[in-house]
Design a protein around this motif. Structure first.
Motif, PDB file in Angstrom:
ATOM      1  N   GLU A  64       0.926  -1.258   0.027  1.00 21.09           N
ATOM      2  CA  GLU A  64       0.023   0.054   0.091  1.00 21.09           C
ATOM      3  C   GLU A  64       1.034   1.208  -0.067  1.00 21.09           C
ATOM      4  OE1 GLU A  64      -4.079  -0.260   1.950  1.00 21.09           O
ATOM      5  OE2 GLU A  64      -2.795  -1.357   3.256  1.00 21.09           O
ATOM      6  N   PHE A  65       1.089   1.659  -1.276  1.00 21.53           N
ATOM      7  CA  PHE A  65       1.944   2.859  -1.295  1.00 21.53           C
ATOM      8  C   PHE A  65       1.628   3.723  -2.597  1.00 21.53           C
ATOM      9  CE2 PHE A  65       4.860   0.323  -3.675  1.00 21.53           C
ATOM     10  CZ  PHE A  65       5.513   1.161  -4.747  1.00 21.53           C
ATOM     11  N   GLU A  66       1.632   4.822  -2.591  1.00 20.87           N
ATOM     12  CA  GLU A  66       1.487   5.836  -3.752  1.00 20.87           C
ATOM     13  C   GLU A  66       2.716   6.584  -4.008  1.00 20.87           C
ATOM     14  OE1 GLU A  66      -1.658   8.595  -3.181  1.00 20.87           O
ATOM     15  OE2 GLU A  66      -0.315   9.700  -1.536  1.00 20.87           O
ATOM     16  N   VAL A  67       2.994   7.055  -5.236  1.00 18.68           N
ATOM     17  CA  VAL A  67       4.272   7.773  -5.596  1.00 18.68           C
ATOM     18  C   VAL A  67       3.865   9.173  -5.927  1.00 18.68           C
ATOM     19  CG1 VAL A  67       6.036   8.075  -7.365  1.00 18.68           C
ATOM     20  CG2 VAL A  67       5.318   5.853  -6.381  1.00 18.68           C
ATOM     21  N   VAL A  68       4.363  10.110  -5.408  1.00 20.94           N
ATOM     22  CA  VAL A  68       4.317  11.565  -5.627  1.00 20.94           C
ATOM     23  C   VAL A  68       5.243  12.216  -6.217  1.00 20.94           C
ATOM     24  CG1 VAL A  68       3.582  14.025  -4.778  1.00 20.94           C
ATOM     25  CG2 VAL A  68       2.552  11.804  -3.802  1.00 20.94           C
ATOM     26  N   VAL A  69       5.258  12.703  -7.435  1.00 21.69           N
ATOM     27  CA  VAL A  69       6.667  13.384  -8.013  1.00 21.69           C
ATOM     28  C   VAL A  69       6.393  14.861  -8.214  1.00 21.69           C
ATOM     29  CG1 VAL A  69       8.019  13.511  -9.967  1.00 21.69           C
ATOM     30  CG2 VAL A  69       7.027  11.163  -9.437  1.00 21.69           C
ATOM     31  N   VAL A  70       7.268  15.626  -7.544  1.00 17.88           N
ATOM     32  CA  VAL A  70       7.418  17.118  -7.703  1.00 17.88           C
ATOM     33  C   VAL A  70       8.294  17.369  -8.611  1.00 17.88           C
ATOM     34  CG1 VAL A  70       7.317  18.985  -6.321  1.00 17.88           C
ATOM     35  CG2 VAL A  70       6.663  16.949  -5.285  1.00 17.88           C
ATOM     36  N   LEU A  71       7.910  17.897  -9.698  1.00 21.56           N
ATOM     37  CA  LEU A  71       8.810  18.450 -10.711  1.00 21.56           C
ATOM     38  C   LEU A  71       9.210  19.757 -10.558  1.00 21.56           C
ATOM     39  CD1 LEU A  71       9.656  16.992 -13.496  1.00 21.56           C
ATOM     40  CD2 LEU A  71       7.802  17.989 -14.761  1.00 21.56           C
TER      41      LEU A  71
ATOM     42  N   GLU B  86       9.106  16.101 -18.146  1.00 18.46           N
ATOM     43  CA  GLU B  86       7.552  15.784 -17.929  1.00 18.46           C
ATOM     44  C   GLU B  86       7.262  15.015 -18.942  1.00 18.46           C
ATOM     45  OE1 GLU B  86       4.087  18.776 -16.866  1.00 18.46           O
ATOM     46  OE2 GLU B  86       5.715  19.774 -17.471  1.00 18.46           O
ATOM     47  N   GLU B  87       7.879  15.333 -20.235  1.00 18.91           N
ATOM     48  CA  GLU B  87       7.537  14.228 -21.384  1.00 18.91           C
ATOM     49  C   GLU B  87       7.740  12.661 -20.994  1.00 18.91           C
ATOM     50  OE1 GLU B  87       7.974  18.181 -22.834  1.00 18.91           O
ATOM     51  OE2 GLU B  87       9.149  16.814 -21.364  1.00 18.91           O
ATOM     52  N   MET B  88       8.854  12.452 -20.287  1.00 20.48           N
ATOM     53  CA  MET B  88       9.241  11.060 -19.898  1.00 20.48           C
ATOM     54  C   MET B  88       8.265  10.485 -18.807  1.00 20.48           C
ATOM     55  SD  MET B  88      10.519   9.143 -17.124  1.00 20.48           S
ATOM     56  CE  MET B  88      11.664  10.309 -16.176  1.00 20.48           C
ATOM     57  N   LEU B  89       7.792  11.490 -17.910  1.00 24.25           N
ATOM     58  CA  LEU B  89       7.010  11.171 -16.864  1.00 24.25           C
ATOM     59  C   LEU B  89       5.397  10.760 -17.408  1.00 24.25           C
ATOM     60  CD1 LEU B  89       7.883  13.576 -13.988  1.00 24.25           C
ATOM     61  CD2 LEU B  89       8.001  11.143 -14.065  1.00 24.25           C
ATOM     62  N   ALA B  90       5.007  11.116 -18.597  1.00 22.36           N
ATOM     63  CA  ALA B  90       3.634  10.947 -19.134  1.00 22.36           C
ATOM     64  C   ALA B  90       3.247   9.342 -19.089  1.00 22.36           C
ATOM     65  CB  ALA B  90       3.843  11.508 -20.643  1.00 22.36           C
TER      66      ALA B  90
END
Length: 733
Positions: free
Chosen positions: A30-37, A45-49
């Motif tokens: 049970e985990f989520e991922v938050v990426v702060v760009l 940002e394009e890669m993260l799509a």
């Protein structure tokens, strides 16, 4: 207990990709991922799509790490907020071990150990800081003597690359202080968590590999490119947390820091690591940073705790990050191969890479134990989601357990080196199964120890190679000290209960005959290859034809047969060119095939149509396959013959000996041509037939490609091996 993993990133696209891929292998459910760009300009940002909608993606408009972390906390829905750098690679059990540290309600934060870029040494274990941000390192919490109560002078400083906090505690203290754009930001949080009455814990088993990617503040060699923000943070921290009556001591500590850091920059210049202009600029930034930090502390004595301003107006939903495969369904597998990547194109090395990466793509936890390149230090790295352990290659050891048969000193030492690394992997990451090749018996200590389930894959053995190795036959010392010992050890292992995995029915039958074995139980899984070619057939053309050979220049590979056939063919057919790829490094008893050939035919008008490339990279080898019309490998023996599958991938006419596993790949006249092994005239006749008959070449090439697609793809091989390894894992020890 749910967890939110927050990653703040700025212009580290490739490192970030590796980190995100590693998160797919976490065992915690049970985990989520938050990426702060941050304000990235490198295409992050394009890669993260590609990771949407599986991650929460948000933005920070400036390069202020504390602000970015506050933004990440505001987006987090987990009970625990774990911070991971964008060049950090967590072990699969990382989150499990961190979350386990929150068993008591008064624990406000838990940190783990950090391995440096080598993957072996620690960058940080237990770090204890004082109220001036100066730290000491300790191997375990017991000796650190941290005191977690308000007014403390010694507390755990959880390093930002591997730290976690209760979200409720972060909200209570107002999050990160945005006066820290970089450096000491998480130390500030730790001290404030303690001042708020909470405890901090260290979980040494929760480990992260830190790859030290370059940033806007340091280069790839970890040399500073700017000192302003670290200096500002240091001065600010010292003054902010000085206890009443300690203000003068805090100012002195800032002055000492400035003097020491200035001295460090001068030392770097004297060592030639930075130039004079860079030295002067860094010292000026240091001075300005200290000045501004002191001023900030006077203006904001309580800090800038602005987490509340980033809270969304509506409640956030928890967004679970998907695993490729659930932990209970995964294999925890180690593959052993003397060579791995780094340009290795040999059969076992290629097979190991394809199996390791293929199983990793399916979600399994795969480690590879291999040898480090000569002159390099041992490392642990993650390459295409495979944990690659490069160990040294000792030539002697006094280790005697587990017991081994009489082996040459270097083989014996190598077996124990592999075993010791396997123990280290098993103790930390866990191992369900170890697969090792019969060549050099590298995994034998693992098999005899009784501590691991093992599988031995069958390839060419010393016994099968002996008839085709003149240097072994002529040199009594080599026979007695190496070959005879290895053949005896191979026979002993083959007669043991170690499960066998064969790449062809032929190699299994040949091994049984060579070692005088009764029918041995073995599973046959043919090798396979990935598709690197569109698979189009070559056009029938009267133009130039290129013949390609790939392999070592040695008697067993039949290079002498090809060099005997070339002169007549080249003289008769001016459109023919020959490309010979491989290492020509004569050993005792072997000829200098290339040197002798060029000397004998120095005046031949066709000699410039024979190209000896030497060893080439994997990319160059693909180009060589693509450029050829006919592929030939006249080996006197091949246990399988992966090179013929490689050529078939590119839809080429393949010519090989009617021996070993080759005859299972090639059906003569259907998808290639076979010739009598060891017969140069038969080889020349097969080559002449292919050269003379364009329609035949086209037919054979298309059939070779079809045979690859139906029988020898990497996906099919990995699927079969996955089922086999699962079966072995479930088998009784």
């Amino acid at each position: 207990m749910r967890a939110s993993v927050v990653i703040c990133t700025y212009n580290r696209k490739e490192a970030l990709r590796v980190t995100l891929e590693a998160l797919k292998y976490l065992r915690y459910s049970e985990f989520e991922v938050v990426v702060v760009l941050g304000p990235c300009t490198d295409g992050s940002e394009e890669m993260l799509a590609a990771y949407l909608p599986d991650i929460k993606l948000t933005h920070c408009d400036i390069t202020n790490l504390s602000k970015a972390r506050n933004i990440g906390i505001a987006q987090a829905s987990g009970d625990i907020v774990a911070f991971l750098d964008d060049d950090g690679i967590p072990e699969p059990d990382w989150l499990d071990k961190l979350v386990r540290g929150y068993r008591r309600p008064d624990v406000g934060g838990v940190g783990g150990f950090i391995r440096n870029h080598t993957g072996l040494l620690f960058q940080a274990q237990v770090v204890v800081c004082d109220r001036y941000g100066d730290n000491q390192g300790f191997p375990n919490p017991e000796v650190a003597q941290a005191v977690h109560r308000p007014g403390t002078r010694r507390y755990f400083s959880l390093t930002g690359c591997n730290s976690s906090f209760r979200r409720s505690v972060l909200e209570e203290i107002g999050g990160f202080d945005e006066e820290y754009a970089y450096f000491l930001d998480e130390t500030d949080v730790c001290l404030r968590v303690v001042e708020a009455g909470y405890d901090l814990e260290m979980a040494g088993a929760a480990q992260v590999l830190h790859k030290y990617a370059a940033s806007h503040l340091r280069n790839a060699e970890r040399l500073p490119t700017s000192l302003y923000y670290p200096a500002r943070s240091k001065a600010y921290f010292c003054m902010k947390f000085a206890l009443p009556g300690d203000e003068a001591a805090a100012r002195q500590r800032v002055a000492s820091y400035q003097a020491e850091t200035s001295g460090d920059m001068r030392t770097l210049h004297l060592a030639g690591q930075i130039d004079a202009a860079t030295r002067d600029r860094l010292i000026q930034e240091l001075e300005k940073g200290v000045e501004d930090g002191m001023e900030d502390a006077g203006q904001h004595p309580e800090g800038q705790h602005t987490l509340a301003r980033y809270r969304p107006s509506t409640p956030l939903t928890f967004k679970p990050f998907p695993a490729i495969l659930q932990p209970g369904e995964r294999l925890r597998l180690a593959l052993i191969s003397r060579e791995y990547l780094d340009g290795a194109v040999g059969g076992i090395a290629v097979w190991t890479r394809l199996v390791a990466e293929g199983l990793a793509r399916r979600g399994h936890e795969v480690s590879v134990i291999t040898r480090v390149a000569e002159g390099q230090d041992p490392t642990v790295d993650v390459v295409n989601n495979v944990w690659v352990h490069r160990i040294s290659a000792p030539t002697f050891t006094t280790q005697a357990n587990p017991s081994l048969p009489d082996l040459p000193d270097d083989i014996r030492a190598g077996c124990y080196a592999v075993y010791n690394e396997a123990l280290r992997i098993a103790a930390h990451r866990g191992l369900d199964l170890i697969s090792f090749p019969i060549w050099d018996l590298e995994g034998l200590a693992c098999a005899t120890s009784g501590q691991f389930k093992t599988v031995m894959s069958l390839h060419t053995t010393y016994g099968l190679a002996l008839p085709h190795k003149p240097e072994w036959q002529r040199n009594a010392t080599i026979r007695s000290t190496l070959v005879d010992k290895m053949i005896a050890a191979e026979r002993q292992v083959l007669r043991s209960e170690v499960p066998l995995l064969a790449n062809s029915h032929s190699v299994l039958a040949d091994i049984q005959s060579c070692y005088g074995l009764a029918a041995a139980g073995a599973t046959v899984v043919p090798h396979g290859l990935g598709d690197a070619s569109p698979g189009s057939a070559p056009a029938i053309s009267p133009g130039q034809l290129n013949v390609l050979y790939v392999g070592r220049f040695e008697y067993r590979k039949g290079i002498d047969l090809l060099l005997e056939a070339i002169p007549g063919l080249a003289a008769a057919r001016p459109e023919l060119t020959f490309t010979l790829v491989g290492e020509n490094r004569p050993v005792a008893g072997e000829k200098d095939y290339k040197g002798e050939f060029e000397s004998r035919h120095a005046d031949a008008p066709w000699l410039d149509r024979v190209c000896f490339t030497g060893p080439i990279s994997a990319e160059a080898l693909e180009q060589a396959y693509q450029a050829c019309d006919i592929f030939v490998a006249p080996s006197r023996y091949e246990s399988f013959g992966l090179i013929f599958v490689e050529a078939s991938v590119f839809a080429k006419t393949v010519i090989g000996p009617d021996v070993g596993g080759v005859k299972e790949i090639i059906t003569d006249g259907e998808n290639g041509l076979l010739f009598t092994p060891g017969d140069a005239q038969a080889l020349e006749a097969a080559l002449k037939r292919a050269v003379d008959d364009g329609p035949l070449r086209a037919s054979l090439s298309l059939a070779a490609r079809r045979k690859y697609e139906t029988d020898y793809t990497a996906d099919l091989m990995v699927e079969r091996l996955e089922a086999y390894y699962r079966e072995r894992m479930r088998a009784a020890t």
